[in-house]
Design a protein around this motif. Structure first.
Motif, PDB file in Angstrom:
ATOM      1  N   GLU A  54       8.600   0.086   5.880  1.00  0.00           N
ATOM      2  CA  GLU A  54       8.073   1.297   5.244  1.00  0.00           C
ATOM      3  C   GLU A  54       9.239   2.063   4.631  1.00  0.00           C
ATOM      4  OE1 GLU A  54       5.858   3.930   7.755  1.00  0.00           O
ATOM      5  OE2 GLU A  54       4.376   2.392   8.266  1.00  0.00           O
ATOM      6  N   VAL A  55       8.944   2.789   3.551  1.00  0.00           N
ATOM      7  CA  VAL A  55       9.967   3.585   2.886  1.00  0.00           C
ATOM      8  C   VAL A  55       9.406   4.984   2.599  1.00  0.00           C
ATOM      9  CG1 VAL A  55      11.538   3.728   0.905  1.00  0.00           C
ATOM     10  CG2 VAL A  55      10.759   1.485   1.704  1.00  0.00           C
ATOM     11  N   TRP A  56      10.133   6.017   3.015  1.00  0.00           N
ATOM     12  CA  TRP A  56       9.816   7.381   2.586  1.00  0.00           C
ATOM     13  C   TRP A  56      10.636   7.668   1.329  1.00  0.00           C
ATOM     14  CZ3 TRP A  56       6.355  10.994   3.853  1.00  0.00           C
ATOM     15  CH2 TRP A  56       5.786  11.000   5.130  1.00  0.00           C
ATOM     16  N   VAL A  57       9.991   7.939   0.214  1.00  0.00           N
ATOM     17  CA  VAL A  57      10.735   8.270  -1.001  1.00  0.00           C
ATOM     18  C   VAL A  57      10.602   9.752  -1.316  1.00  0.00           C
ATOM     19  CG1 VAL A  57      10.481   5.983  -2.011  1.00  0.00           C
ATOM     20  CG2 VAL A  57       8.793   7.757  -2.554  1.00  0.00           C
ATOM     21  N   ARG A  58      11.620  10.265  -1.980  1.00  0.00           N
ATOM     22  CA  ARG A  58      11.623  11.655  -2.406  1.00  0.00           C
ATOM     23  C   ARG A  58      10.966  11.742  -3.779  1.00  0.00           C
ATOM     24  NH1 ARG A  58      16.679  15.207  -4.233  1.00  0.00           N
ATOM     25  NH2 ARG A  58      17.190  13.287  -5.338  1.00  0.00           N
ATOM     26  N   LEU A  59      10.099  12.727  -3.960  1.00  0.00           N
ATOM     27  CA  LEU A  59       9.453  12.924  -5.257  1.00  0.00           C
ATOM     28  C   LEU A  59      10.023  14.172  -5.921  1.00  0.00           C
ATOM     29  CD1 LEU A  59       5.776  12.227  -4.091  1.00  0.00           C
ATOM     30  CD2 LEU A  59       7.378  10.618  -5.161  1.00  0.00           C
ATOM     31  N   LEU A  60      10.241  14.087  -7.215  1.00  0.00           N
ATOM     32  CA  LEU A  60      10.806  15.214  -7.959  1.00  0.00           C
ATOM     33  C   LEU A  60       9.801  15.725  -8.977  1.00  0.00           C
ATOM     34  CD1 LEU A  60      14.398  13.882  -8.786  1.00  0.00           C
ATOM     35  CD2 LEU A  60      13.733  15.496  -7.000  1.00  0.00           C
TER      36      LEU A  60
ATOM     37  N   GLU B  47      -0.291  12.828 -11.582  1.00  0.00           N
ATOM     38  CA  GLU B  47      -1.263  13.917 -11.748  1.00  0.00           C
ATOM     39  C   GLU B  47      -0.808  15.205 -11.041  1.00  0.00           C
ATOM     40  OE1 GLU B  47      -4.922  13.597  -9.368  1.00  0.00           O
ATOM     41  OE2 GLU B  47      -4.124  11.695  -8.597  1.00  0.00           O
ATOM     42  N   HIS B  48       0.131  15.089 -10.120  1.00  0.00           N
ATOM     43  CA  HIS B  48       0.637  16.276  -9.435  1.00  0.00           C
ATOM     44  C   HIS B  48       1.942  16.781 -10.038  1.00  0.00           C
ATOM     45  CE1 HIS B  48      -2.409  15.450  -6.453  1.00  0.00           C
ATOM     46  NE2 HIS B  48      -1.939  14.232  -6.316  1.00  0.00           N
ATOM     47  N   GLY B  49       2.329  16.205 -11.177  1.00  0.00           N
ATOM     48  CA  GLY B  49       3.549  16.652 -11.837  1.00  0.00           C
ATOM     49  C   GLY B  49       4.812  16.184 -11.139  1.00  0.00           C
ATOM     50  N   LEU B  50       4.704  15.103 -10.360  1.00  0.00           N
ATOM     51  CA  LEU B  50       5.863  14.591  -9.627  1.00  0.00           C
ATOM     52  C   LEU B  50       6.158  13.152 -10.063  1.00  0.00           C
ATOM     53  CD1 LEU B  50       4.834  15.869  -6.067  1.00  0.00           C
ATOM     54  CD2 LEU B  50       6.606  16.847  -7.536  1.00  0.00           C
ATOM     55  N   TYR B  51       7.353  12.668  -9.743  1.00  0.00           N
ATOM     56  CA  TYR B  51       7.695  11.274 -10.004  1.00  0.00           C
ATOM     57  C   TYR B  51       8.811  10.829  -9.081  1.00  0.00           C
ATOM     58  CZ  TYR B  51      12.055  12.393 -12.528  1.00  0.00           C
ATOM     59  OH  TYR B  51      13.321  12.805 -12.856  1.00  0.00           O
TER      60      TYR B  51
ATOM     61  N   ARG C  30       0.820  -1.210   0.000  1.00  0.00           N
ATOM     62  CA  ARG C  30       0.000   0.000   0.000  1.00  0.00           C
ATOM     63  C   ARG C  30       0.861   1.271   0.000  1.00  0.00           C
ATOM     64  NH1 ARG C  30      -3.272   0.561   4.652  1.00  0.00           N
ATOM     65  NH2 ARG C  30      -1.775  -0.825   5.669  1.00  0.00           N
ATOM     66  N   ILE C  31       0.380   2.257  -0.741  1.00  0.00           N
ATOM     67  CA  ILE C  31       0.963   3.592  -0.620  1.00  0.00           C
ATOM     68  C   ILE C  31       0.259   4.236   0.573  1.00  0.00           C
ATOM     69  CG2 ILE C  31       1.164   5.857  -1.716  1.00  0.00           C
ATOM     70  CD1 ILE C  31       1.348   4.404  -4.404  1.00  0.00           C
ATOM     71  N   LEU C  32       0.991   4.484   1.649  1.00  0.00           N
ATOM     72  CA  LEU C  32       0.370   4.878   2.906  1.00  0.00           C
ATOM     73  C   LEU C  32       0.068   6.377   2.952  1.00  0.00           C
ATOM     74  CD1 LEU C  32       2.709   2.796   5.220  1.00  0.00           C
ATOM     75  CD2 LEU C  32       0.343   2.239   4.608  1.00  0.00           C
ATOM     76  N   GLU C  33       0.887   7.163   2.290  1.00  0.00           N
ATOM     77  CA  GLU C  33       0.772   8.610   2.444  1.00  0.00           C
ATOM     78  C   GLU C  33       1.495   9.287   1.289  1.00  0.00           C
ATOM     79  OE1 GLU C  33       2.452   9.643   6.220  1.00  0.00           O
ATOM     80  OE2 GLU C  33       2.259  11.795   5.915  1.00  0.00           O
ATOM     81  N   VAL C  34       0.826  10.244   0.657  1.00  0.00           N
ATOM     82  CA  VAL C  34       1.522  11.093  -0.309  1.00  0.00           C
ATOM     83  C   VAL C  34       1.540  12.488   0.282  1.00  0.00           C
ATOM     84  CG1 VAL C  34       1.517  12.081  -2.623  1.00  0.00           C
ATOM     85  CG2 VAL C  34       0.866   9.693  -2.308  1.00  0.00           C
ATOM     86  N   ASP C  35       2.730  12.964   0.585  1.00  0.00           N
ATOM     87  CA  ASP C  35       2.888  14.263   1.240  1.00  0.00           C
ATOM     88  C   ASP C  35       3.363  15.255   0.171  1.00  0.00           C
ATOM     89  OD1 ASP C  35       3.706  16.476   2.666  1.00  0.00           O
ATOM     90  OD2 ASP C  35       4.761  15.340   4.226  1.00  0.00           O
ATOM     91  N   LEU C  36       2.380  15.848  -0.511  1.00  0.00           N
ATOM     92  CA  LEU C  36       2.734  16.723  -1.638  1.00  0.00           C
ATOM     93  C   LEU C  36       3.523  17.935  -1.175  1.00  0.00           C
ATOM     94  CD1 LEU C  36      -0.604  16.652  -3.663  1.00  0.00           C
ATOM     95  CD2 LEU C  36       1.538  15.483  -4.216  1.00  0.00           C
ATOM     96  N   ASP C  37       3.180  18.455   0.014  1.00  0.00           N
ATOM     97  CA  ASP C  37       3.867  19.661   0.500  1.00  0.00           C
ATOM     98  C   ASP C  37       5.363  19.422   0.659  1.00  0.00           C
ATOM     99  OD1 ASP C  37       1.503  20.995   0.562  1.00  0.00           O
ATOM    100  OD2 ASP C  37       1.121  20.617   2.696  1.00  0.00           O
TER     101      ASP C  37
ATOM    102  N   ALA D 241       6.661  10.565  -0.311  1.00  0.00           N
ATOM    103  CA  ALA D 241       5.605   9.579  -0.141  1.00  0.00           C
ATOM    104  C   ALA D 241       6.094   8.478   0.782  1.00  0.00           C
ATOM    105  CB  ALA D 241       5.193   8.987  -1.489  1.00  0.00           C
ATOM    106  N   ARG D 242       5.160   7.953   1.582  1.00  0.00           N
ATOM    107  CA  ARG D 242       5.488   6.859   2.498  1.00  0.00           C
ATOM    108  C   ARG D 242       4.786   5.612   1.976  1.00  0.00           C
ATOM    109  NH1 ARG D 242       3.261   5.251   7.661  1.00  0.00           N
ATOM    110  NH2 ARG D 242       1.673   6.854   7.411  1.00  0.00           N
ATOM    111  N   VAL D 243       5.554   4.586   1.682  1.00  0.00           N
ATOM    112  CA  VAL D 243       4.986   3.403   1.044  1.00  0.00           C
ATOM    113  C   VAL D 243       5.448   2.134   1.726  1.00  0.00           C
ATOM    114  CG1 VAL D 243       4.946   4.615  -1.188  1.00  0.00           C
ATOM    115  CG2 VAL D 243       6.859   3.101  -0.655  1.00  0.00           C
ATOM    116  N   GLN D 244       4.672   1.071   1.545  1.00  0.00           N
ATOM    117  CA  GLN D 244       5.082  -0.238   2.059  1.00  0.00           C
ATOM    118  C   GLN D 244       6.066  -0.891   1.077  1.00  0.00           C
ATOM    119  OE1 GLN D 244       1.203  -2.114   2.878  1.00  0.00           O
ATOM    120  NE2 GLN D 244       1.731  -1.965   5.053  1.00  0.00           N
ATOM    121  N   PRO D 245       6.841  -1.872   1.567  1.00  0.00           N
ATOM    122  CA  PRO D 245       7.943  -2.384   0.745  1.00  0.00           C
ATOM    123  C   PRO D 245       7.501  -3.083  -0.535  1.00  0.00           C
ATOM    124  CG  PRO D 245       7.649  -3.710   2.731  1.00  0.00           C
ATOM    125  CD  PRO D 245       6.807  -2.502   2.892  1.00  0.00           C
TER     126      PRO D 245
END
Lengths: 502, 344
Positions: free
Chosen positions: A225-231, A142-146, A114-121, A125-129
């Motif tokens: 859990e993994v917090w990933v950086r979005l660009l 859709e938010h212009g991020l990847y 599961r993708i647990l949280e998308v923190d656009l600010d 994003a916090r996701v399961q492994p």
């Protein structure tokens, strides 16, 4: 100085008794829902190997926990009964890192997806492994991020596996590896301790466990859990393809582009056998007679991409490119990338089997290393095609062989070992992005000294004193190295004439 | 320029035999960061200052290997001659900072959000562990997953795991064009603007808010820099003084008593105490923070972890200690950093 008698800092775990297995199985049945525990041979079969299918072993059981509580229970049972734990993401790894142990639990994390949280600010994003790599980018598109790291298996591979292997991809020259794009982790150790490491805010407060866990191949703990950086997605992309009569022209271009101050988003090279195989397979429009091609991807704001493309075109002309194609539309770009992305299966059509290597070398040694690989190819009587992340020096020679022909697999393996030794002697490394797993345990003996291997073992023991987390992977024991006559040739410190011994 | 590797190895071996703790230091330019009030257990100084020189520099490969006593200032000159630089912009502190200190402290400057942290740039190390063994981890190539990533682990470890002899660092090309703008903004508006920029692919290499001014540095291809500058507005600055003052802590703010820094999720709303906001919101400085947990001066090692607010169940400190013991079982190195009894 007197030294204690040499001893292995972490002896291999004791053999698991049938009684221990029986007790553990009974407890696993109580702890897990029926669909999370696989025990019948036909259920276990799909898990007998990862992407390195030559190395197989049937696991004792497979567990597929859906929750952290279930995962915690599994680890506790394994620890108490002395049962090895082999974590597995999507099973796309190429070095046998998730090869099961016949005495152990294969811990599949695919149901924790599961993708647990998308923190656009905070662009995080916090996701399961078990979340697939590409699913993250899809979820935030859709938010212009990847999410930047894009290993070639990104449709299937999981973020947990990416962390374990510190995966790269074609764009890591500019955007970095997994370690550079992960902000935080939640980890469960075998002892049941939950470690919250980093997060969306700032630098680590002390020893950088986040960097340590990236690429630790499941030997230290289980990532939950993994917090990933979005660009932000770059507004403009352009792909240039240049064909050169020789590998030298292509290699010179790579050095010149980077030497003149440009870091492209991607910079890939293929040699003649790889070009011809790809062209025959997908008809990407590659010049089939070229000695080498370069694919260069540029991205950024439009003015930047224009300036960069002009510079790259000049370099290509200077280094004698016969032909340059420029793709501005998404469709054309996809066509140019198609041949590169299909290179492995394309080469797979040339022979019944191929063996994919993963060494990294300083780029300056490229032409010389390729020439020597050509020489080895003749000596072993096995063809080889080369696909190369040219920008960062990561070489993937694909050795063609036929596993059904007596002796060919062994010949291919010896050929591969020689290639890796070449990489180490040139100042490179035995694995750029696929990991050590089981496959590269022997070459590790050549890259590291006994003291360094012992340091690795003590480090593992700090997190896993019982030695049950993915035992026998990634770090060879000293006895293994002495059995193969461990030839330690450190980081290019020996002069080049030593290459002659292969 | 000298290779003191053998001498340092010998010094560690001797100290180990004598049970003599060692305090690793370069020029001491960062000694103010590490709790001078803490009593040091009879440790002997182990200095790297004369272990200097660039061992290998391959501009085309974007990597440089340097002995750790080398001054950052000198390395910067070497790199500049080839049109390159360290992306993480380590503070040089009066020009005295060394390469070893930069890696050991893990301190990065204004470019950190755009160009990565110290550990992002670390590709390899040669070090001496607490057993007196000379070890090499990582290498000179960007992609390398052979063995645990012990080299990146040294960034920010303050020498607790061993003495660094050489480090291999990723370097970056200097931008073709660069310019600085200053926009008049309140903290709240400046912070909102930084967060907007974080979501856009601008060629912004640094941004900071100080004294009602939002400073922004644009770096990259000339056309892209000019285009973005036109879109952002504000007044052009003719020199680089603000950024060097920020990087090397030369701005007047850094001389004020009680200055503290904290790392936050970058989108956290600015508070009234914030006097300097940088890293697109991720690092804040204040002289008047009300003893809030999380506001602390720089402090090294395990102490730094204990200062952290929220998160974790305290287990991390146990694993940090075990990790330390895996490298330095007799606590030979930098006892002042690990012995400190810091209130949580």
């Amino acid at each position: 100085m007197s030294e204690a008698p040499e001893q292995n800092p972490q002896p291999p775990p004791a053999a698991v008794t049938d009684a221990a297995k029986k007790q553990a199985l009974a407890r696993l049945r109580r702890a897990l829902p029926r669909e999370s525990l696989l025990t019948r041979p036909e259920q276990l079969k799909p898990y007998e190997s990862d992407g390195l299918t030559a190395l197989r072993e049937m696991p004792w059981v497979v567990v597929l926990p859906e929750t952290e509580d279930a995962l915690r229970a599994v680890l506790e049972i394994c620890r108490e009964h002395g049962i090895p734990v082999v974590p597995r993401g999507a099973g796309t790894g190429l070095s046998g890192g998730a090869r099961p142990s016949g005495d152990g639990v294969l811990l599949g994390l695919s149901k924790m997806n599961r993708i647990l949280e998308v923190d656009l600010d905070n662009c995080a994003a916090r996701v399961q492994p078990g979340v697939r790599n590409l699913a993250i980018s899809e979820a935030v598109a859709e938010h212009g991020l990847y999410y930047a790291p894009d290993p070639s298996s990104q449709i299937a591979c999981s973020i947990g596996g990416n962390v374990a292997e510190n995966s790269g991809g074609v764009h890591c020259l500019k955007y970095g590896l997994t370690v550079n794009n992960v902000l935080g982790l939640k980890v469960l150790t075998l002892a049941g301790d939950e470690l919250l490491i980093g997060g969306p805010g700032g630098d680590p407060e002390s020893l950088d466990l986040l960097a340590l866990f990236c690429g630790s191949e499941g030997l230290l703990g289980v990532v939950t859990e993994v917090w990933v950086r979005l660009l932000p997605v770059p507004p403009e992309r352009r792909v240039l393809l240049a064909a050169f009569p020789t590998v030298e022209g292509a290699a010179g271009s790579v050095a010149a582009i980077i030497g003149r101050g440009l870091i492209p988003a991607g910079l890939e090279m293929m040699d003649t056998p790889a070009i011809q195989a790809a062209e025959a397979f997908v008809h990407a429009g590659y010049p089939a007679n070229a000695g080498a091609i370069l694919l260069c991807e540029l991205d950024g704001v439009p003015a930047e991409v224009d300036a960069d493309a002009e510079m790259v075109s000049r370099v290509f002309a200077e280094f004698g490119a016969d032909e340059v194609q420029v793709a501005t539309s998404t469709e054309e770009q996809a066509r140019l990338w198609l041949g590169r992305k299909a290179a492995f299966p394309a080469v797979g059509r040339l022979a019944p089997d191929y063996y994919c290597m993963d060494g990294t070398i300083p780029r300056a040694s490229l032409a010389e290393v390729l020439t020597r690989i050509g020489g080895l190819s003749e000596r072993y009587g096995l063809a080889v095609a080369n696909v190369f992340h040219a920008g960062d020096g990561n070489l993937h020679p694909l050795i063609l062989y036929d596993a059904n022909a007596p002796g060919e697999l062994e010949r291919a393996e010896r050929f591969g070992a020689d290639i890796l030794a070449l990489c180490v002697a040139a100042g490179g490394t035995v694995t750029g992005e696929h990991g050590v797993g089981v496959e590269k345990l022997d070459p590790m003996c050549g890259q590291f000294s006994a003291a360094e291997l012992e340091q690795f073992a003590r480090l593992k023991a700090a997190f896993d004193p019982d030695g049950l987390m993915n035992p026998g992977k990634a770090i060879p024991t000293l006895s293994r190295c002495s059995e193969i006559g461990g030839m330690h040739v450190h980081g290019g410190r020996l002069p080049f004439p030593n290459l002659e011994r292969f | 320029m000298a290779d003191l590797g053998e001498e340092l190895l010998q010094a560690v071996a001797t100290a180990r035999d004598q049970g003599q703790p060692l305090s690793i230091a370069g020029t001491g330019s960062k000694s103010f960061l590490t709790r001078p009030e803490t009593a040091v257990r009879d440790s002997r100084l182990l200095s790297t200052v004369e272990h200097t020189g660039v061992v290998d520099y391959r501009p085309d490969e974007l990597v440089v290997t340097v002995r750790t006593g080398t001054l950052l200032r000198e390395l910067a000159q070497t790199l500049a001659r080839e049109g390159q630089m360290l992306g993480f912009e380590p503070p040089e502190f009066r020009g005295l900072g060394t390469v070893g200190g930069a890696v050991a402290s893990g301190l990065a400057g204004p470019g950190r959000p755009a160009r990565g942290s110290v550990r992002d740039a670390v590709l390899g190390v040669q070090m001496i562990n607490g057993l007196g063994e000379r070890l090499v981890f990582g290498g000179q190539v960007m992609k390398n997953v052979a063995g645990f990533d012990v080299s990146r682990l040294q960034a920010g470890a303050y020498g607790m795991l061993g003495l660094l002899l050489e480090v291999s660092l990723k370097v970056l090309p200097r931008p073709q064009a660069e310019l600085t703008l200053r926009l008049e903004k309140s903290a709240t508006d400046a912070h909102a603007e930084m967060r907007r920029w974080a979501r856009l692919p601008h060629p912004i290499s640094a941004a900071a808010w100080l004294e009602e001014g939002l400073w922004v540095r644009l770096s990259g291809a000339e056309a892209a820099v000019n285009q973005t500058a036109a879109a952002l507005g504000g007044e052009h600055q003719t020199d680089n003084d603000f950024w060097s003052g920020l990087k090397d802590h030369g701005l007047p703010l850094f001389r004020r008593d009680g200055l503290c820094c904290r790392h936050l999720p970058p989108a956290s709303a600015p508070s009234a105490e914030d006097e300097l906001i940088e890293w697109l919101g991720a690092r804040r400085w204040s002289t008047s923070a009300p003893g809030a947990v999380g506001y602390q001066p720089f402090a090294a090692g395990f102490a730094r972890h204990r200062c952290r607010d929220g998160g974790g169940d305290g287990k991390i400190a146990d694993y940090q200690a075990r990790l330390k013991a895996a490298f330095d079982p007799d606590s030979l190195f930098n006892p002042e950093l690990t012995d400190a009894d810091v209130p949580a």
